[in-house]
Design a protein around this motif. Structure first.
Motif, PDB file in Angstrom:
ATOM      1  N   PHE A   1       0.864  -1.174   0.000  1.00 42.62           N
ATOM      2  CA  PHE A   1       0.000   0.000   0.000  1.00 42.62           C
ATOM      3  C   PHE A   1       0.903   1.228   0.000  1.00 42.62           C
ATOM      4  O   PHE A   1       1.933   1.246   0.676  1.00 42.62           O
ATOM      5  CB  PHE A   1      -0.880   0.034   1.252  1.00 42.62           C
ATOM      6  CG  PHE A   1      -1.882  -1.078   1.312  1.00 42.62           C
ATOM      7  CD1 PHE A   1      -3.078  -0.994   0.609  1.00 42.62           C
ATOM      8  CD2 PHE A   1      -1.634  -2.213   2.071  1.00 42.62           C
ATOM      9  CE1 PHE A   1      -4.001  -2.027   0.666  1.00 42.62           C
ATOM     10  CE2 PHE A   1      -2.549  -3.240   2.142  1.00 42.62           C
ATOM     11  CZ  PHE A   1      -3.739  -3.153   1.429  1.00 42.62           C
ATOM     12  N   VAL A   2       0.512   2.245  -0.765  1.00 37.82           N
ATOM     13  CA  VAL A   2       1.251   3.500  -0.776  1.00 37.82           C
ATOM     14  C   VAL A   2       0.281   4.617  -0.404  1.00 37.82           C
ATOM     15  O   VAL A   2      -0.871   4.618  -0.827  1.00 37.82           O
ATOM     16  CB  VAL A   2       1.917   3.769  -2.140  1.00 37.82           C
ATOM     17  CG1 VAL A   2       3.014   2.751  -2.413  1.00 37.82           C
ATOM     18  CG2 VAL A   2       0.902   3.776  -3.267  1.00 37.82           C
ATOM     19  N   ILE A   3       0.760   5.545   0.404  1.00 38.85           N
ATOM     20  CA  ILE A   3      -0.107   6.605   0.915  1.00 38.85           C
ATOM     21  C   ILE A   3       0.516   7.958   0.628  1.00 38.85           C
ATOM     22  O   ILE A   3       1.675   8.207   0.958  1.00 38.85           O
ATOM     23  CB  ILE A   3      -0.338   6.426   2.430  1.00 38.85           C
ATOM     24  CG1 ILE A   3      -0.967   5.052   2.706  1.00 38.85           C
ATOM     25  CG2 ILE A   3      -1.221   7.548   2.973  1.00 38.85           C
ATOM     26  CD1 ILE A   3      -1.057   4.686   4.171  1.00 38.85           C
ATOM     27  N   ASP A   4      -0.279   8.817   0.011  1.00 42.69           N
ATOM     28  CA  ASP A   4       0.126  10.179  -0.310  1.00 42.69           C
ATOM     29  C   ASP A   4      -1.165  10.951  -0.561  1.00 42.69           C
ATOM     30  O   ASP A   4      -2.259  10.373  -0.492  1.00 42.69           O
ATOM     31  CB  ASP A   4       1.027  10.194  -1.560  1.00 42.69           C
ATOM     32  CG  ASP A   4       1.931  11.412  -1.625  1.00 42.69           C
ATOM     33  OD1 ASP A   4       3.151  11.240  -1.475  1.00 42.69           O
ATOM     34  OD2 ASP A   4       1.423  12.538  -1.822  1.00 42.69           O
ATOM     35  N   SER A   5      -1.058  12.241  -0.867  1.00 42.91           N
ATOM     36  CA  SER A   5      -2.250  13.023  -1.214  1.00 42.91           C
ATOM     37  C   SER A   5      -2.183  13.567  -2.638  1.00 42.91           C
ATOM     38  O   SER A   5      -3.135  14.194  -3.092  1.00 42.91           O
ATOM     39  CB  SER A   5      -2.425  14.190  -0.240  1.00 42.91           C
ATOM     40  OG  SER A   5      -1.343  15.093  -0.368  1.00 42.91           O
ATOM     41  N   VAL A   6      -1.094  13.307  -3.346  1.00 42.61           N
ATOM     42  CA  VAL A   6      -0.921  13.836  -4.699  1.00 42.61           C
ATOM     43  C   VAL A   6      -1.317  12.747  -5.697  1.00 42.61           C
ATOM     44  O   VAL A   6      -0.664  11.699  -5.773  1.00 42.61           O
ATOM     45  CB  VAL A   6       0.536  14.296  -4.928  1.00 42.61           C
ATOM     46  CG1 VAL A   6       0.722  14.810  -6.353  1.00 42.61           C
ATOM     47  CG2 VAL A   6       0.919  15.357  -3.906  1.00 42.61           C
TER      48      VAL A   6
ATOM     49  N   ALA B   1       1.481  -0.981  -6.992  1.00 39.99           N
ATOM     50  CA  ALA B   1       1.086  -0.717  -5.602  1.00 39.99           C
ATOM     51  C   ALA B   1      -0.416  -0.443  -5.512  1.00 39.99           C
ATOM     52  O   ALA B   1      -1.069  -0.154  -6.510  1.00 39.99           O
ATOM     53  CB  ALA B   1       1.855   0.473  -5.051  1.00 39.99           C
ATOM     54  N   GLN B   2      -0.915  -0.510  -4.306  1.00 38.87           N
ATOM     55  CA  GLN B   2      -2.305  -0.170  -4.029  1.00 38.87           C
ATOM     56  C   GLN B   2      -2.328   1.240  -3.449  1.00 38.87           C
ATOM     57  O   GLN B   2      -1.977   1.436  -2.284  1.00 38.87           O
ATOM     58  CB  GLN B   2      -2.911  -1.178  -3.048  1.00 38.87           C
ATOM     59  CG  GLN B   2      -2.915  -2.593  -3.593  1.00 38.87           C
ATOM     60  CD  GLN B   2      -3.414  -3.583  -2.577  1.00 38.87           C
ATOM     61  OE1 GLN B   2      -4.495  -3.422  -2.023  1.00 38.87           O
ATOM     62  NE2 GLN B   2      -2.613  -4.612  -2.313  1.00 38.87           N
ATOM     63  N   PRO B   3      -2.713   2.243  -4.262  1.00 36.37           N
ATOM     64  CA  PRO B   3      -2.632   3.630  -3.817  1.00 36.37           C
ATOM     65  C   PRO B   3      -3.787   4.027  -2.903  1.00 36.37           C
ATOM     66  O   PRO B   3      -4.931   3.639  -3.124  1.00 36.37           O
ATOM     67  CB  PRO B   3      -2.693   4.408  -5.132  1.00 36.37           C
ATOM     68  CG  PRO B   3      -3.480   3.535  -6.049  1.00 36.37           C
ATOM     69  CD  PRO B   3      -3.151   2.114  -5.653  1.00 36.37           C
ATOM     70  N   LEU B   4      -3.459   4.810  -1.880  1.00 35.50           N
ATOM     71  CA  LEU B   4      -4.449   5.332  -0.945  1.00 35.50           C
ATOM     72  C   LEU B   4      -4.182   6.812  -0.724  1.00 35.50           C
ATOM     73  O   LEU B   4      -3.097   7.190  -0.286  1.00 35.50           O
ATOM     74  CB  LEU B   4      -4.368   4.585   0.389  1.00 35.50           C
ATOM     75  CG  LEU B   4      -4.552   3.069   0.330  1.00 35.50           C
ATOM     76  CD1 LEU B   4      -4.213   2.440   1.671  1.00 35.50           C
ATOM     77  CD2 LEU B   4      -5.956   2.710  -0.108  1.00 35.50           C
ATOM     78  N   ASN B   5      -5.172   7.635  -1.030  1.00 32.57           N
ATOM     79  CA  ASN B   5      -5.056   9.069  -0.827  1.00 32.57           C
ATOM     80  C   ASN B   5      -5.543   9.380   0.584  1.00 32.57           C
ATOM     81  O   ASN B   5      -6.721   9.190   0.892  1.00 32.57           O
ATOM     82  CB  ASN B   5      -5.889   9.816  -1.863  1.00 32.57           C
ATOM     83  CG  ASN B   5      -5.682  11.308  -1.808  1.00 32.57           C
ATOM     84  OD1 ASN B   5      -5.567  11.892  -0.739  1.00 32.57           O
ATOM     85  ND2 ASN B   5      -5.651  11.934  -2.971  1.00 32.57           N
ATOM     86  N   PHE B   6      -4.643   9.862   1.451  1.00 36.25           N
ATOM     87  CA  PHE B   6      -5.012  10.056   2.859  1.00 36.25           C
ATOM     88  C   PHE B   6      -5.995  11.203   3.053  1.00 36.25           C
ATOM     89  O   PHE B   6      -6.577  11.344   4.126  1.00 36.25           O
ATOM     90  CB  PHE B   6      -3.789  10.220   3.764  1.00 36.25           C
ATOM     91  CG  PHE B   6      -3.029  11.499   3.608  1.00 36.25           C
ATOM     92  CD1 PHE B   6      -3.420  12.647   4.265  1.00 36.25           C
ATOM     93  CD2 PHE B   6      -1.889  11.543   2.820  1.00 36.25           C
ATOM     94  CE1 PHE B   6      -2.701  13.820   4.139  1.00 36.25           C
ATOM     95  CE2 PHE B   6      -1.167  12.710   2.680  1.00 36.25           C
ATOM     96  CZ  PHE B   6      -1.578  13.856   3.337  1.00 36.25           C
ATOM     97  N   VAL B   7      -6.232  11.987   2.015  1.00 38.69           N
ATOM     98  CA  VAL B   7      -7.219  13.064   2.118  1.00 38.69           C
ATOM     99  C   VAL B   7      -8.601  12.579   1.697  1.00 38.69           C
ATOM    100  O   VAL B   7      -9.602  12.893   2.333  1.00 38.69           O
ATOM    101  CB  VAL B   7      -6.785  14.280   1.268  1.00 38.69           C
ATOM    102  CG1 VAL B   7      -7.864  15.348   1.238  1.00 38.69           C
ATOM    103  CG2 VAL B   7      -5.486  14.861   1.798  1.00 38.69           C
TER     104      VAL B   7
END
Length: 190
Positions: A38-43, A55-61
């Motif tokens: 899992f990868v976490i960012d807001s961009v 990867a499995q993207p996750l936007n923390f916003v």
């Protein structure tokens, strides 16, 4: 960071922060064929790049109602365990705390982000989860040969590192573009 008895193919990794270092960490992790990354960012552009790398993207916003929802999502994906290893690359106390909240008991946190503040958890909290915590910069000399081989075999995935050239006289503009997440990396021409 993983116990010797746990192969990476059974592990769940989380990468917090998808700047150039985060994407390089993702490429390195993917070479171990883990169960989940899992990868976490807001961009969004960074998350899209990470998704294209598997990867499995996750936007923390915006995903799952924010940080709490992301933690629940990772818990659900790991049958309640949490991440085996969290690689924290942001360098903020909030990100380091989020890493602590995501990692499972007996897991590990590798903090590559440069921290200048107090740790956001106590020794008692670390003890209660029985965690491994690693801080520091890359020991280049000891990993050079392995990193070079990884670069040779995955260079096509890292083209974003060399696709933005600007004159040194445009440095202010380049830093503004990076700050706005319009570019991942800039190479200056002298």
């Amino acid at each position: 960071m993983l116990p010797a008895s746990q192969p990476p193919s059974d592990a769940t990794f989380v990468v917090l922060g998808l700047g150039p270092v985060g994407i390089c960490a993702l490429v390195a992790l993917q070479s171990f064929n883990p169960k989940n990354v899992f990868v976490i960012d807001s961009v969004e552009s960074r998350l899209e790049l990470a998704a294209s790398l598997g990867a499995q993207p996750l936007n923390f916003v915006s995903h799952f109602g924010g940080i709490g929802g992301i933690k629940k999502h990772i818990q659900d994906a790991t049958e309640g365990r949490g991440a085996d290893v969290v690689v924290e690359i942001v360098g903020s106390s909030n990100a380091l705390r989020f890493a602590y909240d995501l990692v499972r008991p007996w897991g590990g946190i590798s903090s590559i982000g440069v921290h200048n503040a107090e740790l956001p958890f106590s020794g008692a909290e670390m003890y209660a989860k029985n965690l491994k915590l690693q801080f520091g910069r890359c020991p280049v000399r000891s990993v050079y040969d392995e990193a070079l081989e990884l670069l040779k075999s995955h260079h096509q995935k890292l083209s974003f590192l060399t696709n933005n050239f600007m004159d040194l006289s445009d440095a202010v503009v380049a830093y503004e573009k990076f700050d706005k997440a319009e570019v991942q990396k800039v190479i200056f021409r002298f």
